[in-house]
Design a protein around this motif. Structure first.
Motif, PDB file in Angstrom:
ATOM      1  N   ARG A  41      31.571  42.635  36.764  1.00 47.33           N
ATOM      2  CA  ARG A  41      32.044  44.097  36.929  1.00 47.33           C
ATOM      3  C   ARG A  41      33.737  44.044  36.610  1.00 47.33           C
ATOM      4  NH1 ARG A  41      29.926  41.924  41.951  1.00 47.33           N
ATOM      5  NH2 ARG A  41      31.596  40.773  42.701  1.00 47.33           N
ATOM      6  N   ALA A  42      34.345  42.964  36.244  1.00 48.22           N
ATOM      7  CA  ALA A  42      35.898  42.840  35.426  1.00 48.22           C
ATOM      8  C   ALA A  42      35.977  43.825  34.595  1.00 48.22           C
ATOM      9  CB  ALA A  42      36.623  41.537  35.392  1.00 48.22           C
ATOM     10  N   THR A  43      36.966  44.093  34.532  1.00 51.59           N
ATOM     11  CA  THR A  43      36.886  45.684  33.177  1.00 51.59           C
ATOM     12  C   THR A  43      38.749  45.140  32.172  1.00 51.59           C
ATOM     13  OG1 THR A  43      38.493  46.583  35.198  1.00 51.59           O
ATOM     14  CG2 THR A  43      35.985  47.011  34.190  1.00 51.59           C
ATOM     15  N   PHE A  44      38.409  45.575  31.469  1.00 48.28           N
ATOM     16  CA  PHE A  44      40.050  44.864  29.971  1.00 48.28           C
ATOM     17  C   PHE A  44      40.911  44.949  30.810  1.00 48.28           C
ATOM     18  CE2 PHE A  44      42.473  45.696  26.783  1.00 48.28           C
ATOM     19  CZ  PHE A  44      42.542  45.069  26.261  1.00 48.28           C
ATOM     20  N   ASP A  45      41.646  44.438  30.913  1.00 41.94           N
ATOM     21  CA  ASP A  45      43.103  44.372  31.721  1.00 41.94           C
ATOM     22  C   ASP A  45      43.906  44.260  30.313  1.00 41.94           C
ATOM     23  OD1 ASP A  45      45.176  44.132  33.552  1.00 41.94           O
ATOM     24  OD2 ASP A  45      44.448  42.647  34.517  1.00 41.94           O
ATOM     25  N   PRO A  46      44.483  45.026  30.284  1.00 40.03           N
ATOM     26  CA  PRO A  46      45.419  45.446  29.414  1.00 40.03           C
ATOM     27  C   PRO A  46      46.569  44.456  29.405  1.00 40.03           C
ATOM     28  CG  PRO A  46      45.123  47.454  29.603  1.00 40.03           C
ATOM     29  CD  PRO A  46      44.711  47.057  29.963  1.00 40.03           C
ATOM     30  N   ALA A  47      46.748  44.288  30.722  1.00 40.51           N
ATOM     31  CA  ALA A  47      48.650  43.851  31.615  1.00 40.51           C
ATOM     32  C   ALA A  47      48.229  42.368  31.019  1.00 40.51           C
ATOM     33  CB  ALA A  47      48.537  44.309  32.386  1.00 40.51           C
ATOM     34  N   ARG A  49      46.366  41.209  29.462  1.00 44.60           N
ATOM     35  CA  ARG A  49      46.257  40.700  28.033  1.00 44.60           C
ATOM     36  C   ARG A  49      47.754  40.279  27.798  1.00 44.60           C
ATOM     37  NH1 ARG A  49      47.340  42.362  23.014  1.00 44.60           N
ATOM     38  NH2 ARG A  49      46.073  41.935  21.456  1.00 44.60           N
ATOM     39  N   ALA A  50      48.457  40.903  27.487  1.00 42.74           N
ATOM     40  CA  ALA A  50      49.344  41.355  27.310  1.00 42.74           C
ATOM     41  C   ALA A  50      50.277  39.939  27.885  1.00 42.74           C
ATOM     42  CB  ALA A  50      50.324  42.794  27.417  1.00 42.74           C
ATOM     43  N   GLU A  51      50.418  39.622  28.944  1.00 41.83           N
ATOM     44  CA  GLU A  51      51.158  38.677  29.679  1.00 41.83           C
ATOM     45  C   GLU A  51      50.454  37.429  29.393  1.00 41.83           C
ATOM     46  OE1 GLU A  51      51.256  36.427  34.565  1.00 41.83           O
ATOM     47  OE2 GLU A  51      50.402  38.097  33.981  1.00 41.83           O
ATOM     48  N   LEU A  52      49.361  37.044  29.145  1.00 38.35           N
ATOM     49  CA  LEU A  52      48.888  35.722  28.456  1.00 38.35           C
ATOM     50  C   LEU A  52      49.491  35.297  26.793  1.00 38.35           C
ATOM     51  CD1 LEU A  52      45.001  35.776  29.309  1.00 38.35           C
ATOM     52  CD2 LEU A  52      46.797  34.019  30.586  1.00 38.35           C
ATOM     53  N   GLY A 107      38.358  35.784  29.997  1.00 37.93           N
ATOM     54  CA  GLY A 107      37.080  35.838  28.381  1.00 37.93           C
ATOM     55  C   GLY A 107      37.413  37.338  27.546  1.00 37.93           C
ATOM     56  N   GLU A 108      36.959  37.404  26.761  1.00 42.75           N
ATOM     57  CA  GLU A 108      37.137  38.123  25.565  1.00 42.75           C
ATOM     58  C   GLU A 108      36.821  39.752  25.867  1.00 42.75           C
ATOM     59  OE1 GLU A 108      35.357  38.031  21.768  1.00 42.75           O
ATOM     60  OE2 GLU A 108      36.441  36.036  21.411  1.00 42.75           O
ATOM     61  N   PRO A 109      35.437  40.003  26.945  1.00 40.30           N
ATOM     62  CA  PRO A 109      35.853  41.014  27.254  1.00 40.30           C
ATOM     63  C   PRO A 109      37.085  41.482  28.031  1.00 40.30           C
ATOM     64  CG  PRO A 109      33.563  39.707  27.715  1.00 40.30           C
ATOM     65  CD  PRO A 109      35.248  39.148  27.428  1.00 40.30           C
ATOM     66  N   ILE A 110      37.719  40.643  28.739  1.00 45.06           N
ATOM     67  CA  ILE A 110      38.210  41.310  30.460  1.00 45.06           C
ATOM     68  C   ILE A 110      40.103  41.384  29.271  1.00 45.06           C
ATOM     69  CG2 ILE A 110      40.303  40.195  32.004  1.00 45.06           C
ATOM     70  CD1 ILE A 110      37.402  38.904  32.683  1.00 45.06           C
ATOM     71  N   VAL A 111      40.654  40.382  28.624  1.00 46.39           N
ATOM     72  CA  VAL A 111      41.701  40.103  27.599  1.00 46.39           C
ATOM     73  C   VAL A 111      41.612  39.876  26.679  1.00 46.39           C
ATOM     74  CG1 VAL A 111      42.924  38.718  30.231  1.00 46.39           C
ATOM     75  CG2 VAL A 111      41.857  38.038  28.296  1.00 46.39           C
ATOM     76  N   GLY A 112      40.723  40.580  25.588  1.00 43.87           N
ATOM     77  CA  GLY A 112      40.500  40.646  24.382  1.00 43.87           C
ATOM     78  C   GLY A 112      40.326  39.311  24.169  1.00 43.87           C
ATOM     79  N   ALA A 113      40.078  38.992  22.334  1.00 45.21           N
ATOM     80  CA  ALA A 113      40.663  37.738  21.447  1.00 45.21           C
ATOM     81  C   ALA A 113      41.698  37.011  21.208  1.00 45.21           C
ATOM     82  CB  ALA A 113      40.074  37.750  20.243  1.00 45.21           C
ATOM     83  N   ALA A 114      42.524  37.837  21.650  1.00 43.40           N
ATOM     84  CA  ALA A 114      44.166  37.866  21.127  1.00 43.40           C
ATOM     85  C   ALA A 114      44.481  36.344  23.323  1.00 43.40           C
ATOM     86  CB  ALA A 114      45.222  38.293  21.307  1.00 43.40           C
ATOM     87  N   GLY A 115      43.795  37.152  24.757  1.00 42.67           N
ATOM     88  CA  GLY A 115      44.890  37.128  25.513  1.00 42.67           C
ATOM     89  C   GLY A 115      43.349  35.523  25.504  1.00 42.67           C
ATOM     90  N   CYS A 116      42.457  35.954  25.151  1.00 41.27           N
ATOM     91  CA  CYS A 116      41.410  34.856  25.593  1.00 41.27           C
ATOM     92  C   CYS A 116      42.197  33.173  24.729  1.00 41.27           C
ATOM     93  CB  CYS A 116      40.113  34.707  25.191  1.00 41.27           C
ATOM     94  SG  CYS A 116      38.550  33.437  25.513  1.00 41.27           S
TER      95      CYS A 116
END
Length: 221
Positions: A41-47, A49-52, A107-116
């Motif tokens: 149910r999780a969706t990509f979270d750009p905020a 990702r940026a925080e991490l 994981g990557e579906p939520i925060v992308g490779a960079a966030g993960c």
């Protein structure tokens, strides 16, 4: 303030119980399905990702600053410095909260490779919070199973935990300076004859090449 990992403290006891419960839920079939459903149910979270990414960058910048000013010797880990240790502890608290909120690895579906990767780096550096590293490792294992995180990251974290607990590592990723500071040697390795086969299964290259590269980088600092 970072929570203590001392098992005799109330915080240490509660977090140890949380980790034990969390792992029990993750390893049971219905528990795995619950976490899979939350993750689905999780969706990509750009905020997020940026925080991490910003948190991991802050740790890298402080490490570079401490080394440039001579506050850390070449063979010292950044966590040895109180300023870095305080920053790492604050970031570890954020990862605790994040795992509580998500109930799965970012994981990557939520925060992308960079966030993960950033979340993984923060956990790797949280060497004074072994409970967090264990909890993250349990969640990261599932993320790897789901294809949400690269398996080599799990291997490195497992080796880091093993070294912290005084156990042999499985993948040969953890290197330590010699007593004279001249070069790096691997932390003891479990079943070294099968090391490269284990490394290949998680996407790591031959151990000899990693060791040579790390030693060259160490001596050039």
């Amino acid at each position: 303030m970072a929570a203590s990992t001392n098992p005799s403290s109330p915080w240490g006891q509660s977090r140890e119980l949380l980790r034990a419960f969390d792992r029990g839920v993750l390893m049971v079939g219905h528990g795995r399905r619950f976490h899979e459903a939350r993750r689905a149910r999780a969706t990509f979270d750009p905020a997020l990702r940026a925080e991490l990414v910003a948190m991991a960058a802050a740790e890298a910048d402080l490490d570079a600053q401490l080394r440039a000013t001579g506050a850390l010797h070449t063979s010292q880990a950044a966590i040895d410095h109180p300023e870095y240790a305080a920053l790492s502890a604050r970031h570890a608290e954020r990862i605790w909260d994040l795992l509580d909120d998500l109930e799965h690895w970012p994981g990557e579906p939520i925060v992308g490779a960079a966030g993960c990767d950033a979340a993984w780096r923060i956990v790797m550096h949280a060497q004074r919070d072994l409970d967090l590293q264990h909890r993250a490792c349990d969640h990261l294992e599932l993320a790897v199973d789901w294809g949400d995180a690269p398996p080599d990251r799990l291997a490195l974290l497992e080796d880091r935990i093993a070294m912290s607990e005084g156990r042999p590592q499985r993948y040969g990723t953890q290197l330590i300076p010699r007593a004279d500071g001249s070069t790096l040697d691997p932390w003891p390795i479990e079943e070294p004859a099968e090391l490269d086969q284990r490394r290949a299964r998680v996407g790591l290259g031959p151990f000899a090449a990693q060791l040579a590269k790390a030693r060259a980088r160490f001596t050039s600092r």
